[in-house]
Enzyme design. Structure first.
Site, PDB file in Angstrom:
ATOM      1  N   SER A   1      -4.791 -18.075  -9.346  1.00  0.00           N
ATOM      2  CA  SER A   1      -4.331 -18.611 -10.125  1.00  0.00           C
ATOM      3  C   SER A   1      -3.994 -17.851 -11.243  1.00  0.00           C
ATOM      4  O   SER A   1      -4.734 -17.521 -12.146  1.00  0.00           O
ATOM      5  CB  SER A   1      -4.826 -19.981 -10.489  1.00  0.00           C
TER       6      SER A   1
ATOM      7  N   LYS B   1       2.419 -24.171  -9.951  1.00  0.00           N
ATOM      8  CA  LYS B   1       0.819 -24.366 -10.345  1.00  0.00           C
ATOM      9  C   LYS B   1       0.561 -24.554 -11.885  1.00  0.00           C
ATOM     10  O   LYS B   1      -0.150 -25.458 -12.417  1.00  0.00           O
ATOM     11  CB  LYS B   1      -0.209 -23.158  -9.924  1.00  0.00           C
TER      12      LYS B   1
ATOM     13  N   LYS C   1      -8.123 -21.860 -19.674  1.00  0.00           N
ATOM     14  CA  LYS C   1      -7.425 -20.556 -18.911  1.00  0.00           C
ATOM     15  C   LYS C   1      -5.764 -21.067 -18.757  1.00  0.00           C
ATOM     16  O   LYS C   1      -5.152 -20.172 -19.073  1.00  0.00           O
ATOM     17  CB  LYS C   1      -8.348 -20.089 -17.965  1.00  0.00           C
TER      18      LYS C   1
END
Lengths: 297, 297, 297, 297
Positions: B99, B174, B242
């Site tokens: 990711s 995502k 993050k």
């Protein structure tokens, strides 16, 4: 089937009229009052009764239900001159099903109690369709015993009927509902513009998003509106604007911080200021488009 | 069952290790590489193979899968000295399942194409449990033909596998997922504090909210965490922090406004600054409690 | 008057060129380098010298000053192949006056120290006019002794010269400056739309506001822009957008919450997405007008 | 010197008492009324007169000034039973100097006009010290002719006296003042935490910031509070919380978007919920410290 009750129903608007009719269908003796004679006539045609005034409507009622647009109307209809409290006897159960601030529901409850009158605040969600089909969600604040007594009436109007706490608690839950819905729509709108600007296949993306932790009833029900830029209401931004005012006032009253809710309240207000008030609340997408410099169709 | 493929799998962490094992179970020839020999041993024990370096792992592979923590690792592993691109032949398919930012995926895709190497970006959601049980959601960016070729491999890893657009599109979806999840959690937390401060029966309220337009997967899955103030992860705030960095950077790169996303990014950062980084992201509730002057347990 | 120094000046753009000329005027031996020969010619015409490369410019310099657009340029010019660090001897003082992230300044300082080279980060505010008239504000990070040595050079460039801390501190203060300025402009814009919508005499209102606790340099200097909807730059929104990126990244790096800064960063980005990038930052007013459904002229 | 006027002054609190005394000193015939006899005694001791009721105070007055805490008090004192409007003759000039919503000022103006009574709304800024020293800023809404008549009285109370528009305009400008002040404080607080977290010399940084475009009266006057974490009021957060309620309501009423103002209103409310209500508004710094996970002293 519950025993038939003598009910006065004050406020026969888009929501109130079908609700009154559903109570008639459930076998209750319903006397309706509204400023519109046509609305009264509809209730009479369904087997109910009409009244010429609030006093007239409530005089023999065991239960009084009110369903009016906003706080000032509730204050006028229940607390005002010629209103419900002046015209009912001790022991009557007054159920206000309007969506207003919890503070006003608490004030109404207190004023009623001083006259021996019992109250419940019981706002609904589900819209006009939910009212007609008797599948509303009903969030109820007040005494447990009064809730138990009113439960059969609520069951004639909706499918999810929950007692959530003391006076005003129904309104608080309704406000929380509107808070969550507005924010869930707004973030979906931000995601849509982000995805489209990045050149992603939006329909495919929303499918996969809907299947995971990002899934929500808002995503399911409003996806088509956003994909097709089709914003026929549904639930109007004008009404959600009113509700965001209730949420922010009520949160302020109880000292709860709403950092995200407050931003979204501004964005709902902005949508309205841009002329989107009559559109479905999924049209918050148009505000994100404006902020992102996109043409808004 | 699909034909057996020769796969190199680089990055055998919490997610990568069970994914590599699932590919072995599906009948593929999997060569694993990681800095941890123990992780390689696990893959070997499951019937796979081990390698001593990236070069060693990828030398005969038809497909290379990478699964590493963040952008710099992807750049090092794929683009760096001794990395994947230096050691594979033209025509190889490199699938990065990390990711990271869409921008880095786009950069990787471009660099690969110059060497005749094909890439897909295919981040996942569903967490460690989803990886072990092979029920991940996989969002894939890249060429449709490459997606079709990789589809049987993805099917060995997840249950929702969707091609959402060109290079970087998987990462964008995502990121959108993490955006929506964070905001849906935050507004639920705001609603919880508002409801509790107002004296509402929270469990009853969440039930009725969950049944209407305010319902969401977040509400269903995180309700118990919030009711019980039980914040064992789950998905850690550190990781969501993050991800919010990825979202805000990526949205900035494509000119999409995230007024609410940006506020929530700050609140996630605040949670982390307050020591809540190791907790489940539902612990955003603790931030709303702090803002509301409540004791945080 | 300070002793004459041998200075290399790399980056002769809108800011760098007049700064280099001011150092020549102050009696220093200045060798300028830029990709534009015309810019070098200007410095030579003013009594300075020209160079054909960074290596050529810095080879005998006691002090190297760099003034380039953004982080990647600083990395290339100072750390890159053929850059400053490759071509200066131990003991040289490298002063980067670009506006970049504190993190890059810290990285540059560390790389330089490993080669025995000293650095200061010394971004400026005051714009092109401030550079020409040598009235810049200069915020300096690095060692106190190095600051003391450079002070006479800074005094040839600006009127407010302050040592604010270690490596990167100059950039941090510059970032804080841009944060405060953007937010002070934004809230002034919100106030202006609020006052106008309410039918208030705006000029009179801004006069009284400016005289009290709401007064600010932003109000004094940007009042006319807002009253007249005249947004010739000034300081462009495009540049402030870059700076808000620096602020939010830098705050994230040190764990400081910027709830308001983050919202304003989105609004600056929104202004740019709406085509206002080339306008003065006081044009944030146009964004508030759009949010408020007003015609934007 | 202006001609002596017969003035009734209703509301002799922290602000009203010194203002009434200043009118006495300016040579006017001032009759004070308050629920506190001690306050009335102070006015009498200064050479004024006392009254036993609003009716008593206003019966011969040419000008009535009211100075009370909030909207409900203004409504009670001016519009209520036994209030000003019931007891003054046509032509009287009623000046409300309380800080309330513009909407209430407009309502008061309309009600008065129906009885031939003239009104001005004239809220002040400058605090208790400004009231004592007669250096208030006074923002006045209403008719120009009425402002002209009242001007000599205002000049006895303040140094900046400005007519800013029709009924309610004074309140709108006061609200805008409080909006700008709160946001300027908040962003300064964000900058302070950012600077400290980054290891910058805060005092030096604030000096250089104050000298440039980031300079403001807030920075000048509140710098010491922030540097020393010394938050003795000054202007209490409790009062600013009330004012942010006025701002957001008033902006909502005129359709002006306050994206930043709304966030700051939440942060002021949060400060209050955390027990900082009695502190100076510069204590918004404590909220940023909490958000940033720092110990709050």
């Amino acid at each position: 089937m519950s025993a038939s009750r003598k009910i006065a129903f004050v406020g026969l608007g888009i929501m109130g009229k079908p609700m009154a009719v559903n109570l008639v269908k459930a076998g209750h003796h319903v006397t309706g009052f509204d400023l519109s004679q046509a609305s009264i006539d509809t209730v009479v045609a369904a087997g109910g009764h009409g009244a010429a005034s609030i006093a007239d409507a409530v005089k023999d009622a065991e239960v009084v239900i009110t369903m009016v647009p906003a706080d000032p109307h509730v204050e006028a209809v229940i607390l005002g001159e010629g209103g419900v409290l002046e015209n009912v006897g001790a022991g009557t159960l007054v159920i206000d099903m309007s969506s207003i601030t919890p503070q006003t529901s608490i004030k109404v409850g207190k004023a009623a109690r001083e006259k021996g009158v019992r109250t419940l605040d019981a706002p609904v969600s589900g819209g006009e369709a939910g009212a007609i089909e008797a599948v509303l969600s009903i969030m109820v604040g007040g005494e447990a015993a009064d809730f138990a007594e009113a439960k059969p009436l609520f069951d004639a109007l909706g499918t999810t009927v929950v007692h959530v706490g003391p006076d005003g608690a129904g309104q608080t839950v309704k406000a929380a509902n509107q808070l969550i819905v507005a924010v869930n729509i707004q973030v979906l709108a931000e995601a849509v513009v982000f995805l489209e600007n990045a050149g992603v296949d939006l329909a495919a993306a929303l499918d996969v998003l809907g299947g995971g932790l990002a899934g929500s009833t808002v995503l399911n029900r409003k996806k088509a509106n956003m994909l097709n830029r089709e914003f026929a209401p549904g639930f109007r931004i004008d009404l959600h604007h009113k509700d965001m005012g209730i949420v922010t006032d009520a949160a302020r009253a109880v000292g709860a911080a709403l950092p995200v809710g407050a931003v979204v309240a501004q964005l709902v207000a902005s949508a309205r200021a841009n002329g989107d008030g009559p559109l479905d609340h999924s049209a918050l997408l148009r505000g994100v488009e404006r902020l992102s410099g996109r043409e808004v169709k």
